[in-house]
Design an enzyme around this catalytic site. Sequence first.
Site, PDB file in Angstrom:
ATOM      1  N   PHE A   1      27.288  -5.827  54.822  1.00  8.76           N
ATOM      2  CA  PHE A   1      26.960  -4.413  54.630  1.00  8.76           C
ATOM      3  C   PHE A   1      27.500  -3.630  55.811  1.00  8.76           C
ATOM      4  O   PHE A   1      27.131  -3.880  56.954  1.00  8.76           O
ATOM      5  CB  PHE A   1      25.455  -4.202  54.465  1.00  8.76           C
ATOM      6  CG  PHE A   1      25.151  -2.832  53.955  1.00  8.76           C
ATOM      7  CD1 PHE A   1      25.214  -2.552  52.595  1.00  8.76           C
ATOM      8  CD2 PHE A   1      24.855  -1.799  54.835  1.00  8.76           C
ATOM      9  CE1 PHE A   1      24.982  -1.268  52.122  1.00  8.76           C
ATOM     10  CE2 PHE A   1      24.621  -0.511  54.365  1.00  8.76           C
ATOM     11  CZ  PHE A   1      24.688  -0.254  53.005  1.00  8.76           C
TER      12      PHE A   1
ATOM     13  N   ARG B   1      26.973   7.666  59.253  1.00  7.21           N
ATOM     14  CA  ARG B   1      28.207   8.169  58.629  1.00  7.21           C
ATOM     15  C   ARG B   1      29.191   8.701  59.667  1.00  7.21           C
ATOM     16  O   ARG B   1      30.394   8.722  59.443  1.00  7.21           O
ATOM     17  CB  ARG B   1      27.886   9.309  57.640  1.00  7.21           C
ATOM     18  CG  ARG B   1      27.139   8.885  56.400  1.00  7.21           C
ATOM     19  CD  ARG B   1      27.168  10.034  55.389  1.00  7.21           C
ATOM     20  NE  ARG B   1      26.164   9.888  54.348  1.00  7.21           N
ATOM     21  CZ  ARG B   1      26.323   9.202  53.224  1.00  7.21           C
ATOM     22  NH1 ARG B   1      27.446   8.552  53.018  1.00  7.21           N
ATOM     23  NH2 ARG B   1      25.371   9.148  52.327  1.00  7.21           N
TER      24      ARG B   1
ATOM     25  N   GLU C   1      37.735   7.029  47.372  1.00  5.89           N
ATOM     26  CA  GLU C   1      36.406   6.417  47.443  1.00  5.89           C
ATOM     27  C   GLU C   1      36.254   5.687  48.789  1.00  5.89           C
ATOM     28  O   GLU C   1      37.248   5.254  49.376  1.00  5.89           O
ATOM     29  CB  GLU C   1      36.245   5.442  46.250  1.00  5.89           C
ATOM     30  CG  GLU C   1      34.991   4.617  46.208  1.00  5.89           C
ATOM     31  CD  GLU C   1      33.701   5.415  46.066  1.00  5.89           C
ATOM     32  OE1 GLU C   1      33.491   6.349  46.854  1.00  5.89           O
ATOM     33  OE2 GLU C   1      32.880   5.055  45.198  1.00  5.89           O
ATOM     34  N   ASP C   2      35.023   5.557  49.242  1.00  4.89           N
ATOM     35  CA  ASP C   2      34.796   4.856  50.517  1.00  4.89           C
ATOM     36  C   ASP C   2      34.906   3.340  50.353  1.00  4.89           C
ATOM     37  O   ASP C   2      35.572   2.665  51.128  1.00  4.89           O
ATOM     38  CB  ASP C   2      33.439   5.235  51.133  1.00  4.89           C
ATOM     39  CG  ASP C   2      32.246   5.036  50.198  1.00  4.89           C
ATOM     40  OD1 ASP C   2      32.433   4.656  49.009  1.00  4.89           O
ATOM     41  OD2 ASP C   2      31.111   5.264  50.645  1.00  4.89           O
TER      42      ASP C   2
ATOM     43  N   ASP D   1      32.619  -2.038  45.781  1.00  5.62           N
ATOM     44  CA  ASP D   1      31.794  -3.215  46.072  1.00  5.62           C
ATOM     45  C   ASP D   1      31.700  -4.019  44.774  1.00  5.62           C
ATOM     46  O   ASP D   1      32.570  -4.847  44.493  1.00  5.62           O
ATOM     47  CB  ASP D   1      30.450  -2.694  46.592  1.00  5.62           C
ATOM     48  CG  ASP D   1      29.488  -3.775  47.007  1.00  5.62           C
ATOM     49  OD1 ASP D   1      29.924  -4.904  47.217  1.00  5.62           O
ATOM     50  OD2 ASP D   1      28.275  -3.498  47.113  1.00  5.62           O
TER      51      ASP D   1
HETATM   52  P1  IMP Z   1      29.574  -0.417  43.657  1.00  4.36           P
HETATM   53  O1  IMP Z   1      29.176   0.315  42.400  1.00  4.36           O
HETATM   54  O2  IMP Z   1      28.755  -1.669  43.837  1.00  4.36           O
HETATM   55  O3  IMP Z   1      31.046  -0.678  43.758  1.00  4.36           O
HETATM   56  O4  IMP Z   1      29.098   0.465  44.868  1.00  4.36           O
HETATM   57  C1  IMP Z   1      29.741   1.579  45.282  1.00  4.36           C
HETATM   58  C2  IMP Z   1      28.898   2.384  46.234  1.00  4.36           C
HETATM   59  O5  IMP Z   1      27.865   1.606  46.894  1.00  4.36           O
HETATM   60  C3  IMP Z   1      29.785   2.879  47.347  1.00  4.36           C
HETATM   61  O6  IMP Z   1      30.412   4.100  46.993  1.00  4.36           O
HETATM   62  C4  IMP Z   1      28.834   3.014  48.508  1.00  4.36           C
HETATM   63  O7  IMP Z   1      28.213   4.281  48.462  1.00  4.36           O
HETATM   64  C5  IMP Z   1      27.785   1.933  48.268  1.00  4.36           C
HETATM   65  N1  IMP Z   1      28.083   0.719  49.081  1.00  4.36           N
HETATM   66  C6  IMP Z   1      28.508  -0.477  48.633  1.00  4.36           C
HETATM   67  N2  IMP Z   1      28.674  -1.351  49.645  1.00  4.36           N
HETATM   68  C7  IMP Z   1      28.366  -0.676  50.777  1.00  4.36           C
HETATM   69  C8  IMP Z   1      28.355  -1.017  52.185  1.00  4.36           C
HETATM   70  O8  IMP Z   1      28.676  -2.137  52.618  1.00  4.36           O
HETATM   71  N3  IMP Z   1      27.964  -0.027  53.025  1.00  4.36           N
HETATM   72  C9  IMP Z   1      27.616   1.226  52.618  1.00  4.36           C
HETATM   73  N4  IMP Z   1      27.604   1.585  51.327  1.00  4.36           N
HETATM   74  C10 IMP Z   1      27.978   0.653  50.414  1.00  4.36           C
END
Ligand code: IMP
Length: 183
Positions: free
Chosen positions: A161, A174, A108-109, A112
């Site tokens: 962010f 990207r 995963e990238d 958050d």
């Molecule tokens: P989560 O469900 O809040 O953990 O969010 C996961 C997804 O939100 C990640 O796979 C990203 O695609 C997107 N995301 C969350 N934070 C960032 C950020 O700082 N930059 C870009 N994408 C983000």
Amino acid sequence: MSEGENPVNNPPQKPQELISAEAIADRVRKLGEEIARDYQGKELVLVGILKGSVLFLADLARAIPQLDVRLDFLAVQSYGDATSSSGVVQITSDLTKPIDDKHVLVVEDIVDTGLTMDYILDMLRTRHPASVKLCSFLHKPSRVKKPCAIDYLGFTIPDRFVVGYGLDYAQRYRNLPYIGVLD
Ligand code: IMP
């Protein structure tokens, strides 16, 4: 109209560097060493979460050439506003092969709030893999709503962010080789 002017979108803002391309390469190499040690002699399925993990997955896969690796992908849509997910996740493209009895490493990238990953890991566990672990390039611990164990982590970052190295803002940035912060 002058050369290079875009009539539709403003030119993208240059993000401020947070993690350099050199630091990324170094960290990915170390993660590869750890993963190669842990999965020695096992067949491993790397499951990349599209689209954000693509650059990380490409580098990570090349950092473990000694392992017997298969690649597969999941595309998900996380609903929410522009910069935050709500936990409502839809699988928009599924794995191409069953994962019964396979060792799965989800790539995963960023974790958050953890809501997206919590959903994905639960869903994969229902498919009876031999094991499921998570490798996330980034983690923002200050934003966690659903804690999930990150077995292999690239970097912990502050609540900003970030874009680049696969991560986007409105599908832009990207392709940056580093992680940057937008104003
Ligand atoms: P989560 O469900 O809040 O953990 O969010 C996961 C997804 O939100 C990640 O796979 C990203 O695609 C997107 N995301 C969350 N934070 C960032 C950020 O700082 N930059 C870009 N994408 C983000």
